[in-house]
Design a protein around this motif. Sequence first.
Motif, PDB file in Angstrom:
ATOM      1  N   ASN A  55      -7.823  -4.353   2.587  1.00 24.56           N
ATOM      2  CA  ASN A  55      -7.721  -2.954   3.030  1.00 24.56           C
ATOM      3  C   ASN A  55      -6.878  -2.128   2.058  1.00 24.56           C
ATOM      4  O   ASN A  55      -7.178  -0.962   1.793  1.00 24.56           O
ATOM      5  N   GLY A  56      -5.830  -2.750   1.531  1.00 20.17           N
ATOM      6  CA  GLY A  56      -5.013  -2.065   0.522  1.00 20.17           C
ATOM      7  C   GLY A  56      -5.851  -1.745  -0.712  1.00 20.17           C
ATOM      8  O   GLY A  56      -5.736  -0.668  -1.301  1.00 20.17           O
ATOM      9  N   SER A  93       0.798  -1.233   0.000  1.00 19.05           N
ATOM     10  CA  SER A  93       0.000   0.000   0.000  1.00 19.05           C
ATOM     11  C   SER A  93       0.829   1.280   0.000  1.00 19.05           C
ATOM     12  O   SER A  93       0.269   2.383   0.023  1.00 19.05           O
ATOM     13  N   THR A 135      -3.457  -0.433   6.647  1.00 18.20           N
ATOM     14  CA  THR A 135      -2.878  -0.930   5.395  1.00 18.20           C
ATOM     15  C   THR A 135      -1.363  -0.943   5.570  1.00 18.20           C
ATOM     16  O   THR A 135      -0.798  -0.026   6.163  1.00 18.20           O
ATOM     17  N   GLN A 169      -1.967   3.898   7.155  1.00 16.94           N
ATOM     18  CA  GLN A 169      -0.999   3.172   6.322  1.00 16.94           C
ATOM     19  C   GLN A 169       0.370   3.221   6.993  1.00 16.94           C
ATOM     20  O   GLN A 169       0.856   4.297   7.332  1.00 16.94           O
TER      21      GLN A 169
END
Length: 574
Positions: free
Chosen positions: A511-512, A97, A459, A421
Amino acid sequence: MTQLSKKIRAATVGLLVSAAIFAAGCSNTAVNQGGEVYYNAKIFTSDDDQPEASALVVKDGKISFVGSSDDALKFAGSGATSHDMGGSLILPGLIDSHAHYLAINTWTSDVLPLQIDLAMTHDQILEAVKDYAEQYPAEVAPVISEMGYGTDAKPLATELDKVVSDRPVVLTNSGGHGGWANTKALEMAGVTAATPDPSPGISYFVRDENGNPTGEFKEASTMAIMLQNLGLTSGKAIETRFPVFTQTVLSPYGYTSYYDAGLLVADEEESIDALSKAGANIRVFTSFVYRDPVPVDEFVSKMTSVRDKYTSDTVRPTTLKLFKDGTLEDYSSLMFENFSDHSGEGVEILDNDHMMAIARAAADKGFNLHTHAIGDKAISETLDLYRDLGDIEGTKTMAHVQILPEDGIQRFAEQTDVFYQTTPVWALGDEFTKSALGDDRYGRQMPLNTVSQNGTLLTFGSDAPVSNGLAGINPFTEMYHAVKRGESDDYDPPKSEGIDIATAIKAYTINGARQVNAGDEIGSITAGKSADFIVLDRDLLTVPTDEIKDTTVLQTYFKGNEVYNAQDQQGSAK
Ligand SMILES: [Zn+2]
């Protein structure tokens, strides 16, 4: 067609497909659909509606069925090709990500065995540069360049001159936000006392009392001057290098998509054009990196026209990348209070009004937002920005998110539309960080378990080549650190923030996909999505924590095609 109507159309088609499959599944009437059947597997789908399965069917590059082995074999029928997976674990293709793989592949030199890493002392770095220069004479390596030096380095040109003075040497630090050149490099890049700083106080050449550059330079704009003037980078190199890099590095680690967090030094359109021609077996979501003082309107109209020109299944120029601050290693992360062992409160790369202007303009055109924020004040102000923007068509991501403000956990709980992230290995304790932050702030680093329990989507990404060079790309090492953190004295602080392996896998898959606004196309093993999946050598979900890092990929499938097979690699190596 507008972006929105495209989306509605895609959603409608998706609904029709899933409705057909759902109806078929219920009545068992859909048989002999053909395709490739992968059965007798353990599948972790990353799809909460159907978390586990033992088989999937692939047709025309898409997943057409997910379920039990018996049902899959019936669904595909006698004309299908079937593969007995022998009980192996299958996951969705992984999504990094946040990484800079395009930047890595803009390097024009093919001879790059110089290895510098952040653990090396100042003298060891000089020794490595000296050895390299002796091994590779100037005819072979006319410029010496590498990234990754740590905080022990004293980045003075005169220090490098002691070991190499006949040709340029340019090193960049491990955080990727600063560099170190010898005198020859400064001369050849045309950097003198008369050279203006690209952005005084933020991106600049460190100077002595007479204004002469000392050899150290800060932030991306100065790096661009050094690397471009020395001919070290070109976007065009991506066309030939990136497919090879994907085949030899990314597919073996199981990546089938990733978010490219910015090109650092090459022209974005040139790079995207080269990427489009490269035909690599990976889907790339690329960035436009905004830098002051380019006018906002001009920048957004350029972004929009490049996106409209180049968007394809595998090339998605869909994200605006912003920098709120720098890095802790450079004491340029933006803090509410002074560092504990250093004067100053870090650097604000873009002020709040400027951030809002560019973010609003890009969001109105449907772009995703991805903001670098490391210090507590940078994180707090980025959360303010995202809150004040309200609902947008794209997604909102904060990258790195290292030192939370005191109210950070509460703030994230209130803004669960913001993706968190990060790179889990950064949570490892170290003396430099402890000394720079002091105990209280040190204890507020990356509370991954708490924010995830509160509903924030995590992520994970490598941030390669920033984090430990190419070794940092291994996703199983990152998953290991994310899980292990709760279990060992080596992992502080705070130890209670280790997460479970299923959450780590989702951080690398669904999620990415959602972070890049492609959650309806990729990121899980779900009928209708792209057939991107990987087969592993062990059951990642049940192995002891210490074995997570040893996991390897047996096969990687991208759009239904096998793009990596560990057995072929062994065969060709013999
Ligand atoms: Zn990065």
